[in-house]
Design an enzyme around this catalytic site. Structure first.
Site, PDB file in Angstrom:
ATOM      1  N   TYR A 141       0.826  -1.213   0.000  1.00 37.40           N
ATOM      2  CA  TYR A 141       0.000   0.000   0.000  1.00 37.40           C
ATOM      3  C   TYR A 141       0.862   1.266   0.000  1.00 37.40           C
ATOM      4  CZ  TYR A 141      -4.752  -1.785   0.816  1.00 37.40           C
ATOM      5  OH  TYR A 141      -5.990  -2.361   0.693  1.00 37.40           O
ATOM      6  N   LYS A 192       2.967 -15.469   1.604  1.00 36.93           N
ATOM      7  CA  LYS A 192       3.128 -16.135   0.309  1.00 36.93           C
ATOM      8  C   LYS A 192       4.624 -16.403   0.174  1.00 36.93           C
ATOM      9  CE  LYS A 192       1.494 -17.667  -3.629  1.00 36.93           C
ATOM     10  NZ  LYS A 192       0.560 -18.813  -3.752  1.00 36.93           N
ATOM     11  N   ASP A 224      -3.278 -18.100  -0.377  1.00 45.19           N
ATOM     12  CA  ASP A 224      -4.308 -18.733  -1.209  1.00 45.19           C
ATOM     13  C   ASP A 224      -5.024 -19.833  -0.425  1.00 45.19           C
ATOM     14  OD1 ASP A 224      -1.874 -20.098  -1.238  1.00 45.19           O
ATOM     15  OD2 ASP A 224      -2.010 -20.730  -3.330  1.00 45.19           O
ATOM     16  N   ASP A 248      -6.457  -6.991   3.887  1.00 45.62           N
ATOM     17  CA  ASP A 248      -7.590  -6.300   3.263  1.00 45.62           C
ATOM     18  C   ASP A 248      -8.525  -7.328   2.633  1.00 45.62           C
ATOM     19  OD1 ASP A 248      -9.077  -4.101   2.187  1.00 45.62           O
ATOM     20  OD2 ASP A 248      -8.138  -4.499   0.244  1.00 45.62           O
ATOM     21  N   ASP A 252     -12.401  -8.996   4.283  1.00 40.43           N
ATOM     22  CA  ASP A 252     -13.708  -8.933   3.614  1.00 40.43           C
ATOM     23  C   ASP A 252     -14.312 -10.336   3.503  1.00 40.43           C
ATOM     24  OD1 ASP A 252     -13.550  -6.181   3.224  1.00 40.43           O
ATOM     25  OD2 ASP A 252     -14.202  -6.295   1.136  1.00 40.43           O
TER      26      ASP A 252
HETATM   27  C1  IPM Z   1     -10.377  -1.159   4.070  1.00 42.13           C
HETATM   28  C2  IPM Z   1     -10.652  -0.470   2.756  1.00 42.13           C
HETATM   29  C3  IPM Z   1      -9.487   0.473   2.460  1.00 42.13           C
HETATM   30  C4  IPM Z   1      -8.222  -0.368   2.361  1.00 42.13           C
HETATM   31  C5  IPM Z   1      -9.678   1.374   1.217  1.00 42.13           C
HETATM   32  C6  IPM Z   1     -10.962   2.158   1.265  1.00 42.13           C
HETATM   33  C7  IPM Z   1      -8.501   2.286   0.995  1.00 42.13           C
HETATM   34  O1  IPM Z   1     -10.837  -1.412   1.750  1.00 42.13           O
HETATM   35  O2  IPM Z   1     -10.253  -0.445   5.090  1.00 42.13           O
HETATM   36  O3  IPM Z   1     -10.333  -2.385   4.081  1.00 42.13           O
HETATM   37  O4  IPM Z   1      -7.941  -0.923   1.292  1.00 42.13           O
HETATM   38  O5  IPM Z   1      -7.521  -0.460   3.357  1.00 42.13           O
HETATM   39 MG    MG Z   2     -10.944  -3.424   2.445  1.00 38.36          MG
END
Ligand code: IPM
Ligand code: MG
Length: 357
Positions: A141, A192, A224, A248, A252
């Site tokens: 990042y 990885k 993975d 990240d 999710d």
């Molecule tokens: C998160 C979001 C952020 C990230 C974005 C909005 C920059 O996806 O907090 O997970 O990638 O960290």
């Molecule tokens: Mg995110």
């Protein structure tokens, strides 16, 4: 002593969900449980409209002075065409970097009663309780060099750099081990290492840190496989620790196991437990302003704030228990609706949690 909190509501559903958080904090203050000074700041797309930048200096200054920052959400279609360096998301990345909140804690907990909201079978997710510890201020990042340039053949080339220093890996692994010591004593470090040298170092340093925590069992998994295992048998995990990008993605995925991304809070901490707290869902522009967004992730983020930055872990437990109570009463926002639930809007859900306190 009174603590300082900054609320950055941001965009989309941000204002409506942080309004519920504000109600909850005010209720705790009114009950005499807490002394707070609450400030509000401009952030994200809303700040771009007003001040031309997603993180105005005044907001950053307030954030530096605060003991904790509560974020709503940032971004939306309105700002997607702007050049990258001025987009709402850059405000979020800058805030994380400027405050040095390197440890991102993302719990994925399935609350009893929400089994049917998950896309996985109830018996796979029942009782799920994972803590993802994501490195937040380094890795690909932030690595340099980065950008889109032209190569010698006149072709465009995109470039990002994955780089981790030993110290960055060590401090995030320590956070994971400390958390595991208060939970079920297991850390799974995700990398990885079979392909990427930066994550080969990650694995080495994680192992070295682990030597200092003989009571914690440390395992390693390729990212993975970790994705597959999260979907296959998520309850095998206790604490997962990983890099910025992998965290990240996996957070999710883990969020969806719990039925709705609208349920999950997060804390981003610096070395002194100053924190930025936010729901892990985004700004949800499609439902913004309709009063139907689920405020629970933000209210649970307030609970994390109470626990980690405000030294009020009993109040944190109470807020979490109130959320459980409300769900057991069968109140649901649209995102977690299932048969037998009564659908309520954002404000009614917030009121119900405060009433259950
Ligand atoms: C998160 C979001 C952020 C990230 C974005 C909005 C920059 O996806 O907090 O997970 O990638 O960290
Ligand atoms: Mg995110």
């Amino acid at each position: 002593m009174s603590k300082k909190i900054l609320i950055l509501a941001g965009d989309g559903v941000g204002p409506e969900i942080t309004r519920e958080a504000r109600k909850l904090l005010d209720a705790l203050v009114d009950a005499g449980d807490l002394a707070l000074e609450i400030e509000l700041g401009a952030f994200g797309g809303a700040a771009i409209d007003e001040h031309g930048v997603p993180l105005p200096d005044a907001s950053l200054e307030l954030a530096r002075e605060a003991d904790a920052v509560l974020l709503g959400a940032v971004g939306g279609p309105k700002w997607e065409a702007i050049e990258r360096v001025r987009r709402p998301e850059q405000g979020l990345l800058a805030l994380r970097a400027e405050l040095g909140v390197f440890a991102n804690l993302r719990p994925a907990v399935l609350y009893p009663g929400l089994e049917a909201a998950s896309t996985l079978r109830p018996e796979v997710v029942q009782g799920l309780d994972i803590m993802i510890v994501r490195e937040l201020t380094g890795g690909i990042y932030f690595g340099e060099p980065r950008g889109i340039t032209e190569n010698a053949e006149g072709e465009r080339e995109g470039r990002n750099t994955l780089i981790y220093s030993e110290g960055e890996i060590e401090r995030i692994c320590r956070v994971a081990f400390e958390i595991a010591a208060k939970r079920n004593g297991r850390v799974c470090s995700v990398d990885k290492a079979n392909v990427l040298e930066a994550t080969e170092l990650w694995r080495t340093v994680a192992t070295e840190v682990g030597v200092g925590y003989p009571e914690i069992s440390l395992s390693h998994m390729y990212v993975d496989n970790a994705g597959m295992q999260l979907a296959r048998e998520p309850r095998q995990f206790d604490v997962m620790v990983t890099s910025n990008l992998f965290g990240d993605i996996l957070s999710d995925l883990a969020a969806m196991l719990t039925g709705s991304i609208g349920m999950l809070p997060s804390a981003s901490l610096d070395a002194n437990n100053k924190g930025v707290y936010e729901a892990i869902h985004g700004s949800a522009p499609d439902i913004a302003g309709k009063g139907i967004a689920n405020p629970l992730a933000t209210l649970l983020s307030v609970a994390m704030m109470l626990r980690y930055s405000l030294e009020a872990s009993e109040l944190a437990d109470q807020v979490e228990a109130a959320v459980s109570t409300v769900l057991k009463q069968g109140l649901c926002t649209a995102d977690i609706m299932s048969s037998g639930c009564r659908e309520v809007g954002t404000a009614e859900m917030g009121d119900a949690v405060i009433a259950a306190l």
